[in-house]
Design a protein around this motif. Structure first.
Motif, PDB file in Angstrom:
ATOM      1  N   LEU A   1      14.141  20.317 107.219  1.00 51.62           N
ATOM      2  CA  LEU A   1      13.190  19.386 106.628  1.00 51.62           C
ATOM      3  C   LEU A   1      13.158  18.058 107.397  1.00 51.62           C
ATOM      4  O   LEU A   1      12.085  17.516 107.658  1.00 51.62           O
ATOM      5  CB  LEU A   1      13.559  19.120 105.160  1.00 51.62           C
ATOM      6  N   LYS A   2      14.321  17.577 107.788  1.00 55.73           N
ATOM      7  CA  LYS A   2      14.377  16.316 108.523  1.00 55.73           C
ATOM      8  C   LYS A   2      13.662  16.437 109.861  1.00 55.73           C
ATOM      9  O   LYS A   2      12.993  15.506 110.320  1.00 55.73           O
ATOM     10  CB  LYS A   2      15.825  15.893 108.726  1.00 55.73           C
ATOM     11  N   GLY A   3      13.777  17.637 110.464  1.00 53.72           N
ATOM     12  CA  GLY A   3      13.087  17.850 111.731  1.00 53.72           C
ATOM     13  C   GLY A   3      11.577  17.836 111.570  1.00 53.72           C
ATOM     14  O   GLY A   3      10.850  17.451 112.492  1.00 53.72           O
ATOM     15  N   LEU A   4      11.087  18.222 110.399  1.00 56.08           N
ATOM     16  CA  LEU A   4       9.653  18.235 110.153  1.00 56.08           C
ATOM     17  C   LEU A   4       9.138  16.874 109.682  1.00 56.08           C
ATOM     18  O   LEU A   4       8.168  16.333 110.214  1.00 56.08           O
ATOM     19  CB  LEU A   4       9.316  19.288 109.083  1.00 56.08           C
ATOM     20  N   ALA A   5       9.801  16.342 108.648  1.00 49.57           N
ATOM     21  CA  ALA A   5       9.276  15.159 107.965  1.00 49.57           C
ATOM     22  C   ALA A   5       9.964  13.871 108.372  1.00 49.57           C
ATOM     23  O   ALA A   5       9.552  12.788 107.928  1.00 49.57           O
ATOM     24  CB  ALA A   5       9.402  15.351 106.452  1.00 49.57           C
TER      25      ALA A   5
ATOM     26  N   ALA B   1       6.798  14.958 100.386  1.00 48.90           N
ATOM     27  CA  ALA B   1       5.515  14.730  99.721  1.00 48.90           C
ATOM     28  C   ALA B   1       4.508  14.108 100.676  1.00 48.90           C
ATOM     29  O   ALA B   1       3.342  14.523 100.735  1.00 48.90           O
ATOM     30  CB  ALA B   1       5.716  13.849  98.491  1.00 48.90           C
ATOM     31  N   ALA B   2       4.936  13.125 101.456  1.00 44.67           N
ATOM     32  CA  ALA B   2       4.037  12.470 102.415  1.00 44.67           C
ATOM     33  C   ALA B   2       3.634  13.431 103.524  1.00 44.67           C
ATOM     34  O   ALA B   2       2.484  13.426 103.989  1.00 44.67           O
ATOM     35  CB  ALA B   2       4.717  11.235 102.998  1.00 44.67           C
ATOM     36  N   TRP B   3       4.573  14.254 103.968  1.00 44.26           N
ATOM     37  CA  TRP B   3       4.292  15.209 105.043  1.00 44.26           C
ATOM     38  C   TRP B   3       3.258  16.243 104.594  1.00 44.26           C
ATOM     39  O   TRP B   3       2.298  16.534 105.304  1.00 44.26           O
ATOM     40  CB  TRP B   3       5.596  15.886 105.450  1.00 44.26           C
ATOM     41  N   VAL B   4       3.432  16.797 103.358  1.00 43.85           N
ATOM     42  CA  VAL B   4       2.473  17.790 102.848  1.00 43.85           C
ATOM     43  C   VAL B   4       1.105  17.154 102.653  1.00 43.85           C
ATOM     44  O   VAL B   4       0.069  17.773 102.939  1.00 43.85           O
ATOM     45  CB  VAL B   4       2.990  18.400 101.524  1.00 43.85           C
ATOM     46  N   ALA B   5       1.085  15.908 102.197  1.00 41.23           N
ATOM     47  CA  ALA B   5      -0.187  15.232 101.929  1.00 41.23           C
ATOM     48  C   ALA B   5      -1.029  15.051 103.179  1.00 41.23           C
ATOM     49  O   ALA B   5      -2.244  14.845 103.096  1.00 41.23           O
ATOM     50  CB  ALA B   5       0.078  13.872 101.282  1.00 41.23           C
ATOM     51  N   GLY B   6      -0.435  15.147 104.356  1.00 38.89           N
ATOM     52  CA  GLY B   6      -1.176  14.992 105.596  1.00 38.89           C
ATOM     53  C   GLY B   6      -1.698  16.290 106.165  1.00 38.89           C
ATOM     54  O   GLY B   6      -2.236  16.302 107.275  1.00 38.89           O
ATOM     55  N   ARG B   7      -1.584  17.391 105.426  1.00 34.46           N
ATOM     56  CA  ARG B   7      -2.009  18.707 105.904  1.00 34.46           C
ATOM     57  C   ARG B   7      -2.722  19.463 104.789  1.00 34.46           C
ATOM     58  O   ARG B   7      -2.585  19.121 103.625  1.00 34.46           O
ATOM     59  CB  ARG B   7      -0.778  19.521 106.364  1.00 34.46           C
ATOM     60  N   THR B   8      -3.469  20.481 105.150  1.00 31.14           N
ATOM     61  CA  THR B   8      -4.028  21.357 104.127  1.00 31.14           C
ATOM     62  C   THR B   8      -2.892  22.218 103.574  1.00 31.14           C
ATOM     63  O   THR B   8      -1.844  22.395 104.225  1.00 31.14           O
ATOM     64  CB  THR B   8      -5.118  22.279 104.687  1.00 31.14           C
ATOM     65  N   ALA B   9      -3.107  22.763 102.398  1.00 30.28           N
ATOM     66  CA  ALA B   9      -2.065  23.583 101.773  1.00 30.28           C
ATOM     67  C   ALA B   9      -1.700  24.798 102.634  1.00 30.28           C
ATOM     68  O   ALA B   9      -0.500  25.072 102.826  1.00 30.28           O
ATOM     69  CB  ALA B   9      -2.515  24.015 100.379  1.00 30.28           C
TER      70      ALA B   9
ATOM     71  N   ALA C   1       7.527  28.669 108.834  1.00 29.22           N
ATOM     72  CA  ALA C   1       7.884  28.857 110.243  1.00 29.22           C
ATOM     73  C   ALA C   1       9.221  28.204 110.577  1.00 29.22           C
ATOM     74  O   ALA C   1       9.905  28.616 111.521  1.00 29.22           O
ATOM     75  CB  ALA C   1       6.776  28.286 111.133  1.00 29.22           C
ATOM     76  N   HIS C   2       9.614  27.183 109.798  1.00 36.12           N
ATOM     77  CA  HIS C   2      10.889  26.508 110.013  1.00 36.12           C
ATOM     78  C   HIS C   2      11.980  27.014 109.056  1.00 36.12           C
ATOM     79  O   HIS C   2      13.012  26.364 108.880  1.00 36.12           O
ATOM     80  CB  HIS C   2      10.713  24.993 109.840  1.00 36.12           C
ATOM     81  N   GLY C   3      11.722  28.180 108.454  1.00 34.89           N
ATOM     82  CA  GLY C   3      12.732  28.795 107.607  1.00 34.89           C
ATOM     83  C   GLY C   3      12.855  28.202 106.226  1.00 34.89           C
ATOM     84  O   GLY C   3      13.862  28.433 105.536  1.00 34.89           O
TER      85      GLY C   3
END
Length: 394
Positions: free
Chosen positions: A259-263, A272-280, A289-291
């Motif tokens: 998660l830290k590598g993604l967000a 929450a902020a990371w998901v809000a910047g993408r479509t579902a 893809a990141h397990g």
């Protein structure tokens, strides 16, 4: 699959619990005859208050879902002759399923002792809110009150907030009892084949609901409502994406690095902020893809769009081309398909009374004329009420 093709079931079930139980028995191969009074039809015929364009108002989706695969005989159980007709069918059947309020079968003169006199080997499956006995046996319940009384509602909702019940549209206790009840009936029927005889099965939806969640409130004196939070799981919740859709995410402790590598952080606000910047769909795909365990929260349309891709059996297209509930199981050697669409009240009265009851056509004409039974008139206007076949008295 348990073959029940030699079993005949008289279905007095209404709404979900009883009717859905008999639908599962029909899936298992049983001949199911829905007994429906022309003066008190299954409330599911008008429950949702809507039908799709071109549909008969007497066959709305809720009714079709729990009544496909059944014959339908219109019999007025309050009429003395109708009661006699029903008992004659009991003598030639294996199972009676009912989920009336407690006391109704007795008032109709159709308690287990009476059914057993007609057929010593009959299996009566009684599905009720509170069971046959106890201080609340005569208490009329809905799924919401059952969830409250069974302890389930104490576990739902968010910390510090009110309980959240499944509501009439889902009615969790009604849905789950159908699977358990069908299993009990199948077991009793096979046991009877080995000499066990008839039996009265008492199935309490309240007790079943407590059984299914009992470990939670046995583990602590006062179980806490936690919403989506779960002890030992650092992140678990649903997050809104840029397209307004939601993504469900569960992250175990060993996945926090991913998660830290993604967000850029391993905390829920960063996710929450990371998901809000993408479509579902994008967010769910990247997380997986990141397990990280994630899935888009699908509504009904989204689920239906996955038919034939992610699932195949949950819903099926019936012989009338309408979508109905599918099957809980499958048999590769004998693929299961809906055997017949849900029927109008009294659509098969003549066939059932002649083939199963042994009545002559003249006898059936007289019973129809007396209003003890009713036969559906295929030429009746689609008014939402039964078209009763009128036969001149002999």
């Amino acid at each position: 699959m348990i073959p029940m093709d030699q079993c005949r079931v008289l279905d007095l079930g209404i709404i979900t619990a009883g009717a859905a139980t008999s639908a599962v028995l029909a899936d298992l191969g049983a001949e199911v005859i829905k007994i429906e009074s022309p003066s008190y039809k299954d409330p599911f015929r008008i429950w949702s208050g809507e039908t799709f364009p071109g549909e008969h108002p007497d066959l709305p989706p809720f009714f079709r879902m729990t009544n496909r695969g059944k014959l339908n005989a219109g019999i007025d159980l309050k009429h003395p002759k109708g009661r006699d007709v029903f008992l004659r069918l009991v003598a030639r059947s294996d199972v009676v399923v009912e989920n009336f309020s407690r006391g109704v079968m007795e008032r109709l003169g159709l308690d287990f002792a009476t059914l057993k006199r007609a057929n010593p080997n009959i299996i009566l499956a009684s599905i009720s809110s509170q069971g046959e006995y106890g201080p609340d046996a005569r208490y009329v319940s809905f799924g919401s009150t059952l969830e409250a009384m069974a302890g389930l509602a104490a576990l739902t909702g968010y910390e510090g907030g009110a309980p959240v019940v499944s509501g009439i549209a889902l009615n969790y206790p009604d849905q789950v009892v159908a699977m358990f009840a069908a299993g009990m009936i199948a077991t009793a029927w096979h046991a009877r084949g080995n000499g066990a005889g008839g039996v009265h099965l008492d199935m309490s939806q309240r007790e079943l609901t407590s059984f299914l969640c009992g470990e939670a409130f046995l583990a602590a004196a006062t179980p806490a409502r936690r919403g989506n939070a779960q002890p030992g799981i650092p992140v678990q919740d649903c997050y809104r994406a840029d397209d307004g859709q939601w993504v469900a995410v569960t992250i175990r402790a060993e996945q926090l690095g991913a998660l830290k590598g993604l967000a850029g952080d391993d905390a829920a606000p960063a996710l929450a902020a990371w998901v809000a910047g993408r479509t579902a769909p994008e967010a769910a795909a990247d997380l997986k893809a990141h397990g990280i365990d994630a899935a888009q929260v699908l509504d009904g349309r989204g689920v239906l769009a996955q038919r034939g891709v992610a699932w195949t059996r949950a819903l099926q297209q019936g012989k009338d081309s309408d979508m109905v509930k599918g099957f809980l199981f499958t048999d590769d050697a004998r693929p299961m398909t809906p055997s017949r669409p849900a029927a109008h009240c009294g659509a098969d009265t003549r066939e059932v009374l002649h083939r199963v009851g042994g009545y002559s056509q003249a006898d059936i004409d007289a019973l129809i004329a007396s209003a003890a039974v009713a036969s559906y008139d295929q030429d009746a206007p689609a008014t939402g009420t039964i078209g009763v076949e009128v036969v001149a008295a002999q």
